[in-house]
Write an enzyme that holds these catalytic residues in place. Structure first.
Site, mmCIF file in Angstrom:
data_model
loop_
_atom_site.group_PDB
_atom_site.id
_atom_site.type_symbol
_atom_site.label_atom_id
_atom_site.label_comp_id
_atom_site.label_asym_id
_atom_site.label_seq_id
_atom_site.Cartn_x
_atom_site.Cartn_y
_atom_site.Cartn_z
ATOM 1 N N LEU A 26 31.891 45.758 35.165
ATOM 2 C CA LEU A 26 31.722 46.413 36.465
ATOM 3 C C LEU A 26 31.441 47.904 36.278
ATOM 4 O O LEU A 26 30.600 48.481 36.980
ATOM 5 C CB LEU A 26 32.963 46.200 37.337
ATOM 6 N N ASP A 108 40.797 37.951 43.700
ATOM 7 C CA ASP A 108 41.161 36.737 44.445
ATOM 8 C C ASP A 108 42.435 36.099 43.888
ATOM 9 O O ASP A 108 43.066 35.300 44.559
ATOM 10 C CB ASP A 108 40.003 35.724 44.406
ATOM 11 N N TYR A 131 48.981 38.322 35.901
ATOM 12 C CA TYR A 131 47.812 39.171 36.184
ATOM 13 C C TYR A 131 47.709 39.443 37.688
ATOM 14 O O TYR A 131 47.566 40.590 38.112
ATOM 15 C CB TYR A 131 46.545 38.482 35.666
ATOM 16 N N LYS A 135 47.922 43.038 39.705
ATOM 17 C CA LYS A 135 46.807 43.548 40.530
ATOM 18 C C LYS A 135 47.298 43.832 41.952
ATOM 19 O O LYS A 135 46.878 44.801 42.577
ATOM 20 C CB LYS A 135 45.637 42.560 40.538
HETATM 21 N N1 LIG Z 1 36.302 39.821 35.713
HETATM 22 C C1 LIG Z 1 36.554 39.167 36.854
HETATM 23 O O1 LIG Z 1 36.214 37.986 37.016
HETATM 24 C C2 LIG Z 1 37.221 39.880 37.991
HETATM 25 C C3 LIG Z 1 37.471 39.174 39.178
HETATM 26 C C4 LIG Z 1 38.071 39.839 40.243
HETATM 27 C C5 LIG Z 1 38.426 41.176 40.117
HETATM 28 N N2 LIG Z 1 38.184 41.834 38.949
HETATM 29 C C6 LIG Z 1 38.573 43.250 38.857
HETATM 30 O O2 LIG Z 1 37.392 44.012 38.757
HETATM 31 C C7 LIG Z 1 37.639 45.181 37.975
HETATM 32 C C8 LIG Z 1 36.609 45.279 36.853
HETATM 33 O O3 LIG Z 1 36.741 44.149 36.018
HETATM 34 P P1 LIG Z 1 35.686 43.803 34.884
HETATM 35 O O4 LIG Z 1 35.311 42.391 35.037
HETATM 36 O O5 LIG Z 1 34.623 44.862 34.818
HETATM 37 O O6 LIG Z 1 36.630 43.920 33.599
HETATM 38 P P2 LIG Z 1 36.247 44.248 32.087
HETATM 39 O O7 LIG Z 1 34.828 43.917 31.808
HETATM 40 O O8 LIG Z 1 37.336 43.596 31.283
HETATM 41 O O9 LIG Z 1 36.393 45.824 32.017
HETATM 42 C C9 LIG Z 1 37.622 46.464 32.115
HETATM 43 C C10 LIG Z 1 37.511 47.743 31.340
HETATM 44 O O10 LIG Z 1 38.774 48.402 31.441
HETATM 45 C C11 LIG Z 1 39.023 48.954 30.169
HETATM 46 N N3 LIG Z 1 40.448 49.161 29.973
HETATM 47 C C12 LIG Z 1 41.401 48.239 29.691
HETATM 48 N N4 LIG Z 1 42.583 48.848 29.530
HETATM 49 C C13 LIG Z 1 42.365 50.170 29.714
HETATM 50 C C14 LIG Z 1 43.178 51.305 29.667
HETATM 51 N N5 LIG Z 1 44.490 51.220 29.387
HETATM 52 N N6 LIG Z 1 42.625 52.519 29.915
HETATM 53 C C15 LIG Z 1 41.305 52.627 30.185
HETATM 54 N N7 LIG Z 1 40.474 51.605 30.213
HETATM 55 C C16 LIG Z 1 41.000 50.370 29.997
HETATM 56 C C17 LIG Z 1 38.491 47.961 29.185
HETATM 57 O O11 LIG Z 1 38.287 48.622 27.958
HETATM 58 P P3 LIG Z 1 38.170 47.807 26.584
HETATM 59 O O12 LIG Z 1 36.762 47.271 26.620
HETATM 60 O O13 LIG Z 1 38.405 48.853 25.559
HETATM 61 O O14 LIG Z 1 39.209 46.732 26.636
HETATM 62 C C18 LIG Z 1 37.201 47.545 29.861
HETATM 63 O O15 LIG Z 1 36.146 48.394 29.480
HETATM 64 C C19 LIG Z 1 39.084 45.063 37.503
HETATM 65 O O16 LIG Z 1 39.909 45.751 38.401
HETATM 66 C C20 LIG Z 1 39.375 43.577 37.619
HETATM 67 O O17 LIG Z 1 40.754 43.310 37.790
HETATM 68 C C21 LIG Z 1 37.579 41.213 37.888
#
Ligand SMILES: NC(=O)c1ccc[n+]([C@@H]2O[C@H](COP(=O)([O-])OP(=O)(O)OC[C@H]3O[C@@H](n4cnc5c(N)ncnc54)[C@H](OP(=O)(O)O)[C@@H]3O)[C@@H](O)[C@H]2O)c1
Length: 282
Positions: A26, A108, A131, A135
């Site tokens: 994202l 969700d 998780y 959240k």
């Molecule tokens: N993925 C889904 O299906 C989904 C669904 C609903 C909501 N969301 C929400 O959408 C948002 C974005 O998710 P995404 O899918 O883009 O997740 P993602 O691809 O896993 O990206 C999360 C990023 O956060 C970084 N991160 C983790 N721990 C951290 C810390 N302590 N300090 C700073 N950065 C940190 C990670 O770094 P590293 O790469 O170094 O680990 C990664 O770059 C999140 O809030 C997630 O909960 C996601």
């Protein structure tokens, strides 16, 4: 008591925008959607949000913060709920402490999945996983003045996600087993990021917003559509959640819709799939 964040966010060019979690899928899409702004995109190495802001973070002059950093390992959170909370709850509080207009993201998975009609903002959350609980607490940690965007089943051309896993497995195998009893809205991060930009540009009220792709499907439906649209010759064997052992429970039904006036409406997930595959081909 939480202080209201300053509004409105300055529209047009040269807003100073901070993105956390810029290395994630994202974060990557937000960077593209806000490319006309003055963006500072920080990865975990520049600001680990489990601690207060580092020297990489400007203390003033921020027009907007897009908080995309999160612990997203759903199963891993069951084994280390405190680690997940350090990122998703304390981390969000550290970001909110910047006192700049804030967009944060939730999931969700705050719902238990017992409903059989779309979840709207006024539905009561009841997360079944560690998780989901972190959240939900993270939503509160963002404060009343933040936009809290609940979204679902994210996929994009970068990072770890279901679409990329299916493309990898589909190239290696003749058949994959995929669960057919969890229903949700697979949401393309490019479409979500554009909606976030619109929401901010239109200065829609802060608070909770459900923003997910139009339409809904099961993971097995999504896998079949991926193989069809990508031209991958791989069968999908439809299985139940009970057939695979995973540490974290997932909601059986988590379709998100908004009941709020002016809510951004995203394209259908099939359009998101096509847009993502086109981005992968570029
Ligand atoms: N993925 C889904 O299906 C989904 C669904 C609903 C909501 N969301 C929400 O959408 C948002 C974005 O998710 P995404 O899918 O883009 O997740 P993602 O691809 O896993 O990206 C999360 C990023 O956060 C970084 N991160 C983790 N721990 C951290 C810390 N302590 N300090 C700073 N950065 C940190 C990670 O770094 P590293 O790469 O170094 O680990 C990664 O770059 C999140 O809030 C997630 O909960 C996601």
């Amino acid at each position: 008591m939480e202080l209201e964040q300053p509004h409105p966010v300055r529209a047009g060019r040269s807003r100073r925008v901070l993105i956390t979690g810029a290395g994630g899928q994202l974060g990557h899409a937000l960077r593209q959607a806000f490319a006309d702004d003055d963006v500072l995109a920080l990865r975990r190495s520049e600001w680990d949000v489990t601690g207060p802001a580092t020297d990489a973070v400007p203390r003033e002059g921020l027009d907007l913060v897009l908080h995309a950093a999160a612990w997203t390992d759903v199963d891993g959170a069951e084994a280390d709920p405190q680690g997940a909370a350090a990122v998703n709850v304390a981390g969000t509080a550290h970001v909110a402490a910047l006192r700049a207009p804030l967009v944060t993201f939730s999931t969700d998975y705050v719902f238990d999945g017992r409903k059989r009609s779309p979840y709207v903002e006024s539905d009561g959350p009841n997360p079944a996983s560690a998780y989901g609980r972190t959240k939900l607490h993270g939503e509160a940690a963002a404060g009343h003045g933040a936009w809290v965007i609940r979204t679902s089943w994210l996929f994009g051309a970068t990072g770890n996600n279901f679409l990329r896993t299916m493309l990898r497995l589909g190239a290696e195998r003749a058949e994959v087993a995929v669960v057919d009893d969890q229903r949700g809205c697979p949401t393309f991060v490019g479409h979500l990021a554009a909606a976030v930009r619109d929401l901010v540009d239109e200065d829609l009220p802060t608070g909770l917003w459900h923003v997910a792709a139009d339409g809904d499907c099961t993971w097995a439906d999504f896998a079949e559509a991926i193989f069809l649209d990508a031209g991958v010759d791989c069968r999908v064997r439809r299985i139940t959640t009970a057939e695979i052992e995973r540490p974290a429970p997932r909601p059986a039904y988590s379709v998100l819709r908004s009941e709020r006036a002016g809510a951004p409406r995203l394209p259908h997930w099939r359009d998101g799939l096509r847009a993502c595959l086109a981005e992968l081909r570029r």
